[in-house]
Design a protein around this motif. Structure first.
Motif, PDB file in Angstrom:
ATOM      1  N   MET A 508      19.555 -10.364 -16.934  1.00  0.00           N
ATOM      2  CA  MET A 508      19.855  -8.970 -17.212  1.00  0.00           C
ATOM      3  C   MET A 508      21.320  -8.817 -17.645  1.00  0.00           C
ATOM      4  O   MET A 508      21.619  -8.145 -18.623  1.00  0.00           O
ATOM      5  N   HIS A 509      22.214  -9.493 -16.916  1.00  0.00           N
ATOM      6  CA  HIS A 509      23.625  -9.432 -17.301  1.00  0.00           C
ATOM      7  C   HIS A 509      23.819 -10.028 -18.689  1.00  0.00           C
ATOM      8  O   HIS A 509      24.524  -9.475 -19.522  1.00  0.00           O
ATOM      9  N   ALA A 510      23.177 -11.186 -18.889  1.00  0.00           N
ATOM     10  CA  ALA A 510      23.344 -11.873 -20.170  1.00  0.00           C
ATOM     11  C   ALA A 510      22.831 -11.000 -21.302  1.00  0.00           C
ATOM     12  O   ALA A 510      23.441 -10.913 -22.363  1.00  0.00           O
ATOM     13  N   LEU A 511      21.718 -10.337 -21.059  1.00  0.00           N
ATOM     14  CA  LEU A 511      21.122  -9.502 -22.105  1.00  0.00           C
ATOM     15  C   LEU A 511      22.016  -8.305 -22.405  1.00  0.00           C
ATOM     16  O   LEU A 511      22.256  -7.958 -23.550  1.00  0.00           O
ATOM     17  N   ARG A 512      22.516  -7.707 -21.353  1.00  0.00           N
ATOM     18  CA  ARG A 512      23.375  -6.535 -21.540  1.00  0.00           C
ATOM     19  C   ARG A 512      24.603  -6.908 -22.375  1.00  0.00           C
ATOM     20  O   ARG A 512      24.939  -6.239 -23.338  1.00  0.00           O
ATOM     21  N   SER A 513      25.231  -8.017 -22.009  1.00  0.00           N
ATOM     22  CA  SER A 513      26.434  -8.346 -22.777  1.00  0.00           C
ATOM     23  C   SER A 513      26.049  -8.899 -24.145  1.00  0.00           C
ATOM     24  O   SER A 513      26.750  -8.662 -25.123  1.00  0.00           O
ATOM     25  N   GLY A 514      24.917  -9.616 -24.197  1.00  0.00           N
ATOM     26  CA  GLY A 514      24.452 -10.123 -25.487  1.00  0.00           C
ATOM     27  C   GLY A 514      24.200  -8.973 -26.451  1.00  0.00           C
ATOM     28  O   GLY A 514      24.551  -9.045 -27.628  1.00  0.00           O
ATOM     29  N   PHE A 515      23.615  -7.928 -25.936  1.00  0.00           N
ATOM     30  CA  PHE A 515      23.326  -6.749 -26.764  1.00  0.00           C
ATOM     31  C   PHE A 515      24.636  -6.156 -27.289  1.00  0.00           C
ATOM     32  O   PHE A 515      24.789  -5.874 -28.474  1.00  0.00           O
ATOM     33  N   GLN A 516      25.614  -6.029 -26.361  1.00  0.00           N
ATOM     34  CA  GLN A 516      26.914  -5.481 -26.772  1.00  0.00           C
ATOM     35  C   GLN A 516      27.606  -6.373 -27.799  1.00  0.00           C
ATOM     36  O   GLN A 516      28.293  -5.907 -28.690  1.00  0.00           O
ATOM     37  N   ARG A 517      27.422  -7.683 -27.601  1.00  0.00           N
ATOM     38  CA  ARG A 517      28.089  -8.630 -28.493  1.00  0.00           C
ATOM     39  C   ARG A 517      27.385  -8.791 -29.831  1.00  0.00           C
ATOM     40  O   ARG A 517      27.812  -9.569 -30.659  1.00  0.00           O
ATOM     41  N   GLY A 518      26.232  -8.134 -29.979  1.00  0.00           N
ATOM     42  CA  GLY A 518      25.520  -8.248 -31.246  1.00  0.00           C
ATOM     43  C   GLY A 518      24.665  -9.502 -31.357  1.00  0.00           C
ATOM     44  O   GLY A 518      24.463 -10.030 -32.444  1.00  0.00           O
ATOM     45  N   GLU A 519      24.166  -9.999 -30.219  1.00  0.00           N
ATOM     46  CA  GLU A 519      23.325 -11.196 -30.286  1.00  0.00           C
ATOM     47  C   GLU A 519      21.867 -10.879 -30.635  1.00  0.00           C
ATOM     48  O   GLU A 519      21.081 -11.775 -30.871  1.00  0.00           O
ATOM     49  N   LEU A 520      21.506  -9.603 -30.610  1.00  0.00           N
ATOM     50  CA  LEU A 520      20.131  -9.241 -30.946  1.00  0.00           C
ATOM     51  C   LEU A 520      20.007  -9.011 -32.442  1.00  0.00           C
ATOM     52  O   LEU A 520      20.938  -8.538 -33.089  1.00  0.00           O
ATOM     53  N   PHE A 521      18.869  -9.361 -32.986  1.00  0.00           N
ATOM     54  CA  PHE A 521      18.626  -9.048 -34.392  1.00  0.00           C
ATOM     55  C   PHE A 521      17.126  -8.892 -34.607  1.00  0.00           C
ATOM     56  O   PHE A 521      16.331  -9.205 -33.719  1.00  0.00           O
ATOM     57  N   LEU A 522      16.754  -8.394 -35.765  1.00  0.00           N
ATOM     58  CA  LEU A 522      15.336  -8.171 -36.022  1.00  0.00           C
ATOM     59  C   LEU A 522      14.806  -9.147 -37.063  1.00  0.00           C
ATOM     60  O   LEU A 522      15.510  -9.524 -37.994  1.00  0.00           O
ATOM     61  N   ALA A 523      13.549  -9.539 -36.872  1.00  0.00           N
ATOM     62  CA  ALA A 523      12.838 -10.309 -37.894  1.00  0.00           C
ATOM     63  C   ALA A 523      11.689  -9.419 -38.364  1.00  0.00           C
ATOM     64  O   ALA A 523      11.214  -8.573 -37.606  1.00  0.00           O
ATOM     65  N   TYR A 524      11.303  -9.594 -39.600  1.00  0.00           N
ATOM     66  CA  TYR A 524      10.281  -8.710 -40.167  1.00  0.00           C
ATOM     67  C   TYR A 524       9.081  -9.532 -40.595  1.00  0.00           C
ATOM     68  O   TYR A 524       9.203 -10.438 -41.410  1.00  0.00           O
ATOM     69  N   GLN A 525       7.921  -9.230 -40.015  1.00  0.00           N
ATOM     70  CA  GLN A 525       6.718  -9.980 -40.390  1.00  0.00           C
ATOM     71  C   GLN A 525       5.854  -9.126 -41.318  1.00  0.00           C
ATOM     72  O   GLN A 525       5.405  -8.037 -40.937  1.00  0.00           O
ATOM     73  N   PRO A 526       5.626  -9.652 -42.536  1.00  0.00           N
ATOM     74  CA  PRO A 526       4.870  -8.869 -43.505  1.00  0.00           C
ATOM     75  C   PRO A 526       3.440  -8.590 -43.054  1.00  0.00           C
ATOM     76  O   PRO A 526       2.850  -9.371 -42.301  1.00  0.00           O
ATOM     77  N   GLN A 527       2.904  -7.485 -43.540  1.00  0.00           N
ATOM     78  CA  GLN A 527       1.511  -7.124 -43.305  1.00  0.00           C
ATOM     79  C   GLN A 527       0.868  -6.983 -44.690  1.00  0.00           C
ATOM     80  O   GLN A 527       1.500  -6.467 -45.617  1.00  0.00           O
ATOM     81  N   VAL A 528      -0.349  -7.480 -44.805  1.00  0.00           N
ATOM     82  CA  VAL A 528      -0.958  -7.491 -46.145  1.00  0.00           C
ATOM     83  C   VAL A 528      -2.320  -6.810 -46.174  1.00  0.00           C
ATOM     84  O   VAL A 528      -3.002  -6.679 -45.152  1.00  0.00           O
TER      85      VAL A 528
END
Ligand code: C2E
Ligand code: CA
Ligand code: CA
Length: 763
Positions: A508-528
């Motif tokens: 939880m701590h790691a995630l909170r600071s990771g989020f603040q530090r910009g460690e999260l990002f999005l990937a986009y999976q196409p739909q057809v």
């Protein structure tokens, strides 16, 4: 010695934006009123503590508070390491509320060293907080680092916290205003540090006279006094330190008969609680915490310049803290090992005892039990603190006398905090039933009988690895578990319990600071579109790459984000991110493209969800008709009436709704009809099944039929091979998503992939 201050001619600029609060030091010749700072920017306060509760209680206590006409803004760090990163990035932090004990027992002090030495930040004010008096760092360790204040957490009531922060903010403001006079400033910082290094009030007082002399550019002279109660007679002025022609007064009473001018100046300084500058004299006032104010009177012939006066202001507040701290430290050393109220060993002492036991042959048969009084807070509120105190004393006495008399083995009873006692000793004596039995007979207090009960958290030391502190933490985990399962009464710690909780907290701590530090990002999976293989949209999927480069799957961290409430912020960020991507895709020519965003139940239930959605849509200018929210089927099962209403409101924003993982829950058909959803997503497991047994296709098939009967769109997810795609097509499934078509892609890869698809389609 020469005067350390630069010539006053260079100070005109600093003179303009002064905004000094003069309640600490007022000079009689001061005519102009303080001018408020122009900008109303917030004071930035950084809270560093590994305990999330401390963050929330601090921000709560200082909510909506203004200081010097400016609001407060809070920054949060949950470890020294995180704090360091933050300090490197964030400018203009005024005050740091710093926990002493975090990752390591000295993490807080190490951070202070880094702040002052490595980062060279000398203006930021630091208030050290420690959980227990016994955790007072060695005074040696805090020497030299210009610590503004030093408090135990229990000492920091709301008012005291406010006062401490306000004083620090003021001092910061003064330091900033004095930016121009570095030399004088450094002198004061040095003065503060050298005062910290002194033991005993007298030493510090002598130091004050010495440092004041350096600041004023003259030889040490004058007296430093405190008012003492005359025990029935009028109050007397006691000379704590003296120098120069008055040196012989040190340690004596200041007699108004023999030294009328001096006594009058000291008396007036203490009386008006402000510094004075009169003919031939300069006096300084140092407000003390317990109403023990000090005053210094120094022979001084020159006129006091503007900048000099401000340096003296800062000096006075630095000194006031120094004087207070000597008294506090003396007190802390006494209080280090005993609980004041009950006289029992305190937490620090207990940790020592546990450590010793762990190292001894007796560990094999020893148990540690935390004894938490049930509903003590209510008793305290209802009957008053005095009653509460008496009750605690009685409980301590009973635990000690009964348990000790019942066994010849070594046994210790300690009080380690508010209403929590600890019993340490042989497992035979430290039995939950025996301890709880002691509470059957009411306590007789102030002529009243009070019945209290207790909840217990226990650790068998033989199973324990780690230190005494860890053993207490484990017992606390067991205690929390016992309390959460109301009828349990007691709980023994087990290894799995600790590992699980610690891991979750760590993540939880790691995630909170990771989020603040910009460690999260999005990937986009196409739909057809299954009939043509033409892409029509994508699902945004959250990714986390931790600092050390590992990818953590959303299945692991999303439950933690939900459990901790972080998902609300993260979810908003995901939505805004995905909408921005949609806008970019449209700008690149993909105008009929839909973006699907996952929404978790916790997020969905948040009272501000709808507002947040509307704002995100407005801000991004993404067209709502190309946005889809995916909610899970289990969510669709809950509180039907509310859900129907909420979905209707969401639909009014123009976005559409898909039910994710459809088929894994048990939605009733009638229910589905009322929900106004637009699309069903067939769960991956049913797609995987269709190539298996002949019967296996039935669920996917049923969902597809259901969709067409209800007029809903259907998409199959997790399509991995051609055979699955073929069967789905033959069953009439219109849409699909899966590794067969594309994996989740970065934004660049998605654009490239879409470009390739367009070429293939054209060919
Ligand atoms: P989901 O919504 O069911 O997402 C589909 C998952 O299936 C994704 O896993 C995707 O990478 C994976 N997948 C797609 N095609 C295939 C395939 O052909 N074969 C296989 N084996 N897997 C495929 P991912 O990205 O690990 O996400 C897992 C879950 O995490 C998601 O399941 C969703 O419940 C949750 N999640 C992901 N992103 C978010 C988010 O932004 N917010 C919320 N609240 N939850 C999210
Ligand atoms: Ca999904
Ligand atoms: Ca799914």
């Amino acid at each position: 010695m020469s005067a350390p201050m630069p010539p006053s001619g260079t100070m005109t600029e600093a003179g303009e934006n002064r905004a000094l609060d003069r309640d600490e030091l007022v000079f009689v010749d001061e005519a102009d009123a303080p001018v408020p700072v122009k900008s109303a920017a917030a004071w930035r306060i950084l809270v560093v503590d590994d305990d999330a509760d401390v963050h929330s209680t601090t921000t709560f206590a200082l909510k909506n508070v203004e200081m010097q006409g400016r609001p407060l803004e809070f920054l949060h760090a949950y470890s020294a390491r995180e704090a360091r990163g933050l300090l490197e990035r964030e400018p203009d932090i005024a005050v740091i509320l710093l926990d002493v004990v975090m990752e390591r027992p000295d993490a807080g002090l190490q951070l202070v060293r880094q702040i002052r030495e490595e980062l060279g930040m000398i203006e930021v004010r630091i208030i050290l907080r420690t959980g227990q008096p016994g955790y007072a760092p060695e005074i040696e360790a805090i020497r030299g680092y210009d610590i503004n204040d030093y408090r135990t957490k229990s000492e920091l009531t709301r008012t005291k916290l406010y006062t401490a922060v306000a004083a620090a903010v003021r001092s910061y403001q003064q330091l900033r205003a004095l930016d121009a006079s570095r030399a004088g400033l450094e002198q004061i910082v040095e003065a503060g540090a050298s005062l910290m290094a002194l033991h005993g009030v007298r030493d510090v007082a002598q130091g004050v006279l010495r440092q004041a002399a350096i600041l004023l550019g003259q030889a040490p002279a004058g007296v430093l006094c405190v008012r003492e109660s005359g025990q029935g007679r009028p109050d007397v002025l006691h000379v704590v330190a003296a120098a120069g022609e008055h040196a012989q007064l040190e340690g004596r009473e200041l007699s108004p008969q023999r030294h009328p001018a001096l006594a009058d100046a000291v008396g007036r300084t203490l009386g008006t609680r402000g510094g004075l500058h009169a003919e031939g004299w300069l006096s300084l006032h140092f407000p003390g915490k317990a109403g023990r104010d000090f005053a210094a009177c120094i022979p001084f012939e020159r006129k006091v310049g503007d900048i000099e006066r401000r340096l003296l202001d800062v000096f006075a507040s630095v000194v006031a803290v120094g004087l207070d701290n000597v008294e506090l430290v003396t007190h802390l050393n006494l209080a280090a090992f005993r609980d004041q109220l009950t006289g029992l060993p305190n937490r620090t002492r207990l940790v020592e005892l546990v450590d010793a036991l762990l190292a001894s042959p007796q560990r094999g048969s020893a148990t540690l039990a935390l004894v938490d009084l049930d509903h003590f807070a209510e008793t305290n509120d209802a009957l008053g603190h005095h009653f509460g105190d008496l009750l605690l004393v009685a409980v301590g006495k009973r635990l000690e006398s009964r348990l000790k008399s019942g066994s010849d083995a070594q046994l210790e009873v300690a009080r380690i905090g508010g209403d929590i006692f600890c019993v340490l000793g042989d497992a035979g004596a430290v039995q939950p039933a025996a301890i709880q039995d002691l509470f059957r007979v009411p306590f007789h207090i102030d002529g009243q009988d009070v019945q209290v009960s207790a909840t217990l958290g226990l650790v068998r030391l033989v199973e324990h690895e780690g230190s005494g502190t860890d053993a207490l933490k484990d017992a606390d985990i067991a205690l929390k578990r016992a309390k959460s399962q109301q009828r349990a009464g007691h709980f023994y710690f087990s290894r799995s319990m600790g590992v699980e909780i610690r891991e979750r907290v760590r993540m939880m701590h790691a995630l909170r600071s990771g989020f603040q530090r910009g460690e999260l990002f999005l990937a986009y999976q196409p739909q057809v579109d299954l009939a043509t293989n033409r892409p029509f949209g994508a699902e945004a999927l959250l990714r986390w790459r931790t600092e050390d480069g590992r990818l953590v799957g959303p299945d692991r961290f999303i439950p933690i984000a939900e459990y901790s409430g972080l998902i609300v912020d993260i979810g908003e960020w995901v939505l805004r991110q995905a909408l921005a991507e949609l806008v970019r895709l449209r700008a690149a020519g993909h105008r009929a493209f839909t973006m699907s965003v996952n929404v978790s139940q916790v997020q969905f239930r948040h009272p501000q969800f709808l507002d947040m959605l509307r704002r995100a849509l407005d801000d991004s200018r993404a067209p709502p008709e190309f946005v889809e929210l995916e909610i899970t089927e289990s969510m669709a099962m809950e509180e039907p009436a509310l859900l129907v209403e909420k979905l209707a409101q969401i639909k009014r924003t123009g976005v559409s709704i898909a039910i994710d993982d459809f088929g894994t829950g048990f939605s009733s058909l009638s229910h589905l009809q009322r929900l106004q959803v637009d699309r069903l997503k067939i769960d991956r497991t049913f797609v995987t099944e269709i190539t298996g047994s002949a019967r296996g296709s039935s669920i996917a098939e049923m969902v597809i039929q259901l969709g067409s009967n209800l007029g809903l769109s259907v998409i199959a997810e997790g399509v991995e091979d051609e055979r699955q795609a073929h069967i789905l097509r033959s069953l009439g499934c219109p849409l699909a998503q899966g590794f067969l078509f594309a994996r989740p892609l970065t934004p660049e890869a998605l654009l490239a992939w879409l470009g390739d698809q367009a070429l293939t389609q054209a060919a």
